[in-house]
Motif scaffolding. Structure first.
Motif, PDB file in Angstrom:
ATOM      1  N   THR A 130       0.907  -1.047  -0.063  1.00 28.17           N
ATOM      2  CA  THR A 130       0.073   0.210   0.068  1.00 28.17           C
ATOM      3  C   THR A 130       0.884   1.173  -0.014  1.00 28.17           C
ATOM      4  O   THR A 130       2.243   1.266   0.181  1.00 28.17           O
ATOM      5  CB  THR A 130      -0.906   0.008   1.239  1.00 28.17           C
ATOM      6  N   ALA A 131       0.235   2.394  -0.216  1.00 25.79           N
ATOM      7  CA  ALA A 131       0.839   3.629  -0.320  1.00 25.79           C
ATOM      8  C   ALA A 131       0.772   4.161   0.809  1.00 25.79           C
ATOM      9  O   ALA A 131      -0.368   4.421   1.528  1.00 25.79           O
ATOM     10  CB  ALA A 131       0.488   4.527  -1.339  1.00 25.79           C
ATOM     11  N   HIS A 132       1.716   5.087   1.517  1.00 27.28           N
ATOM     12  CA  HIS A 132       1.583   5.683   2.744  1.00 27.28           C
ATOM     13  C   HIS A 132       2.454   7.025   2.694  1.00 27.28           C
ATOM     14  O   HIS A 132       3.606   6.812   2.030  1.00 27.28           O
ATOM     15  CB  HIS A 132       2.192   4.824   4.114  1.00 27.28           C
ATOM     16  N   ALA A 133       2.033   8.022   3.043  1.00 26.15           N
ATOM     17  CA  ALA A 133       2.787   9.432   3.081  1.00 26.15           C
ATOM     18  C   ALA A 133       3.884   9.145   4.104  1.00 26.15           C
ATOM     19  O   ALA A 133       3.654   8.720   5.234  1.00 26.15           O
ATOM     20  CB  ALA A 133       1.969  10.500   3.352  1.00 26.15           C
ATOM     21  N   GLY A 134       5.061   9.385   3.744  1.00 27.16           N
ATOM     22  CA  GLY A 134       6.294   9.527   4.683  1.00 27.16           C
ATOM     23  C   GLY A 134       6.760   7.868   5.028  1.00 27.16           C
ATOM     24  O   GLY A 134       7.737   7.966   5.838  1.00 27.16           O
ATOM     25  N   ALA A 135       6.435   7.378   4.285  1.00 28.20           N
ATOM     26  CA  ALA A 135       6.795   5.811   4.251  1.00 28.20           C
ATOM     27  C   ALA A 135       8.328   5.593   3.955  1.00 28.20           C
ATOM     28  O   ALA A 135       8.889   4.541   4.586  1.00 28.20           O
ATOM     29  CB  ALA A 135       5.813   4.719   3.534  1.00 28.20           C
ATOM     30  N   TRP A 136       9.087   6.411   3.103  1.00 23.34           N
ATOM     31  CA  TRP A 136      10.223   6.119   2.854  1.00 23.34           C
ATOM     32  C   TRP A 136      11.255   6.365   4.181  1.00 23.34           C
ATOM     33  O   TRP A 136      12.554   6.129   3.862  1.00 23.34           O
ATOM     34  CB  TRP A 136      10.489   7.137   1.476  1.00 23.34           C
ATOM     35  N   PHE A 137      10.870   7.146   5.038  1.00 17.22           N
ATOM     36  CA  PHE A 137      11.540   7.458   6.240  1.00 17.22           C
ATOM     37  C   PHE A 137      11.376   6.356   7.382  1.00 17.22           C
ATOM     38  O   PHE A 137      11.943   6.491   8.480  1.00 17.22           O
ATOM     39  CB  PHE A 137      11.164   8.712   6.676  1.00 17.22           C
ATOM     40  N   GLY A 138      10.687   5.164   6.872  1.00 20.15           N
ATOM     41  CA  GLY A 138      10.705   4.093   7.785  1.00 20.15           C
ATOM     42  C   GLY A 138      11.918   3.540   8.164  1.00 20.15           C
ATOM     43  O   GLY A 138      11.937   2.975   9.395  1.00 20.15           O
ATOM     44  N   ASN A 139      12.608   3.204   7.110  1.00 19.75           N
ATOM     45  CA  ASN A 139      13.929   2.252   7.548  1.00 19.75           C
ATOM     46  C   ASN A 139      14.628   3.097   8.184  1.00 19.75           C
ATOM     47  O   ASN A 139      15.569   2.335   9.116  1.00 19.75           O
ATOM     48  CB  ASN A 139      14.538   2.078   6.006  1.00 19.75           C
ATOM     49  N   TYR A 140      14.712   4.516   8.303  1.00 20.72           N
ATOM     50  CA  TYR A 140      15.525   5.234   9.042  1.00 20.72           C
ATOM     51  C   TYR A 140      15.078   5.087  10.670  1.00 20.72           C
ATOM     52  O   TYR A 140      16.170   5.226  11.650  1.00 20.72           O
ATOM     53  CB  TYR A 140      15.594   6.545   8.862  1.00 20.72           C
ATOM     54  N   SER A 141      13.955   4.960  10.817  1.00 19.19           N
ATOM     55  CA  SER A 141      13.565   4.725  12.148  1.00 19.19           C
ATOM     56  C   SER A 141      13.876   3.490  12.738  1.00 19.19           C
ATOM     57  O   SER A 141      14.103   3.123  13.836  1.00 19.19           O
ATOM     58  CB  SER A 141      12.057   4.976  12.290  1.00 19.19           C
ATOM     59  N   ALA A 142      13.459   2.312  11.814  1.00 17.87           N
ATOM     60  CA  ALA A 142      13.687   1.070  12.003  1.00 17.87           C
ATOM     61  C   ALA A 142      15.224   0.529  12.223  1.00 17.87           C
ATOM     62  O   ALA A 142      15.398  -0.154  13.086  1.00 17.87           O
ATOM     63  CB  ALA A 142      12.945   0.075  11.123  1.00 17.87           C
ATOM     64  N   HIS A 143      16.050   1.194  11.520  1.00 19.74           N
ATOM     65  CA  HIS A 143      17.351   0.811  11.471  1.00 19.74           C
ATOM     66  C   HIS A 143      18.068   2.067  11.431  1.00 19.74           C
ATOM     67  O   HIS A 143      18.561   2.691  10.182  1.00 19.74           O
ATOM     68  CB  HIS A 143      17.859  -0.034  10.215  1.00 19.74           C
ATOM     69  N   PRO A 144      18.398   2.598  12.634  1.00 19.11           N
ATOM     70  CA  PRO A 144      19.143   4.282  12.540  1.00 19.11           C
ATOM     71  C   PRO A 144      20.444   4.168  11.804  1.00 19.11           C
ATOM     72  O   PRO A 144      20.925   5.047  11.514  1.00 19.11           O
ATOM     73  CB  PRO A 144      19.201   4.455  14.071  1.00 19.11           C
ATOM     74  N   TRP A 145      21.152   3.175  11.870  1.00 16.82           N
ATOM     75  CA  TRP A 145      22.529   3.089  11.198  1.00 16.82           C
ATOM     76  C   TRP A 145      22.303   3.504   9.628  1.00 16.82           C
ATOM     77  O   TRP A 145      23.194   3.829   9.280  1.00 16.82           O
ATOM     78  CB  TRP A 145      23.127   1.745  11.261  1.00 16.82           C
ATOM     79  N   THR A 146      21.322   3.133   9.213  1.00 16.85           N
ATOM     80  CA  THR A 146      21.091   3.653   7.398  1.00 16.85           C
ATOM     81  C   THR A 146      21.062   5.178   7.401  1.00 16.85           C
ATOM     82  O   THR A 146      21.175   5.739   6.401  1.00 16.85           O
ATOM     83  CB  THR A 146      19.808   3.072   7.106  1.00 16.85           C
ATOM     84  N   LEU A 147      21.034   5.901   8.651  1.00 25.09           N
ATOM     85  CA  LEU A 147      21.335   7.393   8.450  1.00 25.09           C
ATOM     86  C   LEU A 147      22.563   7.748   8.079  1.00 25.09           C
ATOM     87  O   LEU A 147      22.839   9.057   7.755  1.00 25.09           O
ATOM     88  CB  LEU A 147      20.976   7.992   9.839  1.00 25.09           C
TER      89      LEU A 147
END
Length: 384
Positions: free
Chosen positions: A254-271
């Protein structure tokens, strides 16, 4: 066969997702400074001799750098056939425009100095500018559209239906991504010219490169803000089997606004990726101001790598989402080639990629040093 069994299907899919990113970074870092130098050609060089200095700084290596483009197309075709089918058909006209630039560039390099007429040479200089600008802009536009989702759908038999248009690709966010691409490659090209040239050409390259580096930071930040606030991302909402068949229709998304920032929250090292993008561009800015070519090249390379990596980190596991039917989106786990194909390709890559890298390194070592304007004046020097 033991190694084939040890490397599971899920592992090979991740490896080839990473290799696709490495190829994109390799293309941006090598052919990127060629494109950037081409865009700077009419501005960094004021006289015919100065422009020949710019051209000859990339002349001996630009053809070899395009190996990364060929490698990327071949890797996508073999490792991600559904991605190849959707993107190369949906972006057909855009890729044709890029192809005109790829065809014209060698012609411009070879023909530019065949006549002494200043108007003749000036026309070819602007052709080289076009050949640098168009691929840089359209590649960024393509990435911007991939982030937003591409209007395609799949039939149960995997037949692809693309329902977009060429001008539909030129939407505001995609054009912003195109400007990010142009700015970062101008920055990289300027760093290369500061590293390879001297005098007035080096000074102008440093000036324009500093502006491009600051523009890279500003435009990249703006794209991030728009991505967070306005651009719709995508999420997989069903269980996905990493070892499952390559059939995008067996999952739900599904489409979600702001979903592309989910990985940064789930895996902070990706920052690390976006931080590297900003830090590299800022390092390039400082180095370009001080005309420190090696440091500027390092900074621009780190910035480009960080920006590209941030796209992959944001979108994972999506490779190409569908804005028309999110369930048909292509992700790492459902759009690859077979286990055996990925394994054979990996073995081949492990054999030949080090050879390519070693040869490339040797070429750059042989051609090390500044481009000498005095040698270019000497027609027996075989310069462009």
């Amino acid at each position: 066969m033991i190694l084939h069994e040890l490397l599971g299907y899920d592992t090979l899919r991740i490896i080839w997702w990473l290799l696709m990113g490495i190829v994109l970074i390799g293309f941006a870092l090598t052919d990127g400074f060629d494109l950037g130098a081409g865009m700077l050609l009419p501005f960094a060089g004021r006289t015919d001799l100065e422009r020949r200095v710019v051209i000859n700084s990339v002349g001996p290596v630009w053809e070899g750098n395009q190996v990364w483009l060929i490698l990327g197309g071949g890797a996508i075709f073999a490792a991600w056939p559904q991605l190849y089918a959707v993107s190369f058909s949906g972006f057909y006209l855009a890729m044709f425009v890029i192809l005109t630039a790829i065809i014209l560039r060698p012609v411009a390099f070879k023909f530019r100095s065949k006549r002494e007429d200043p108007r003749w040479r000036t026309r070819w200089d602007w052709v080289l500018f076009y050949c640098g600008l168009v691929p840089s802009l359209i590649c960024g536009v393509a990435i911007g559209n991939a982030i937003q989702g591409v209007p395609f759908r799949l039939e149960p038999d995997m037949q692809i239906h693309y329902e977009g248009s060429f001008f539909g690709l030129l939407n505001p966010f995609a054009l912003l991504c195109g400007l990010v691409s142009v700015a970062m490659l101008v920055m990289h090209g300027a760093a290369w010219l500061v590293f390879k040239t001297e005098g007035a050409v080096q000074a102008r390259a440093g000036k324009y490169g500093t502006i491009a580096a600051l523009a890279t930071v500003a435009l990249y930040a703006l794209a991030g803000v728009l991505l967070l606030l306005y651009v719709t991302g995508y999420r997989v909402t069903s269980t996905v089997d990493p070892l499952g068949p390559s059939n995008p229709l067996i999952k739900t998304a599904t489409a979600h606004a702001g979903a592309w920032f989910g990985n940064y929250s789930a895996h902070p090292w990706t920052l690390i990726a976006p931080v590297l993008g900003f830090a590299g561009a800022l390092l390039a800015t400082v180095a370009l101001l001080g005309r420190r070519g090696g440091l500027a090249l390092l900074g621009s390379a780190l910035g480009i790598a960080g920006i590209i990596l941030s796209v992959g980190a944001s979108m994972f596991p999506f490779i190409l989402p569908s804005s028309l039917d999110p369930h048909a989106s292509l992700i790492v786990w459902d759009s690859s080639s077979s286990h055996l194909t990925l394994f054979i390709m990996l073995v081949t890559t492990c054999i030949f990629l080090p050879i390519v890298l070693a040869y490339t390194g040797w070429v750059y070592k042989v051609l090390w040093g500044k481009v000498d304007s005095d040698a270019i004046r000497d027609e027996s020097g075989h310069a462009y």
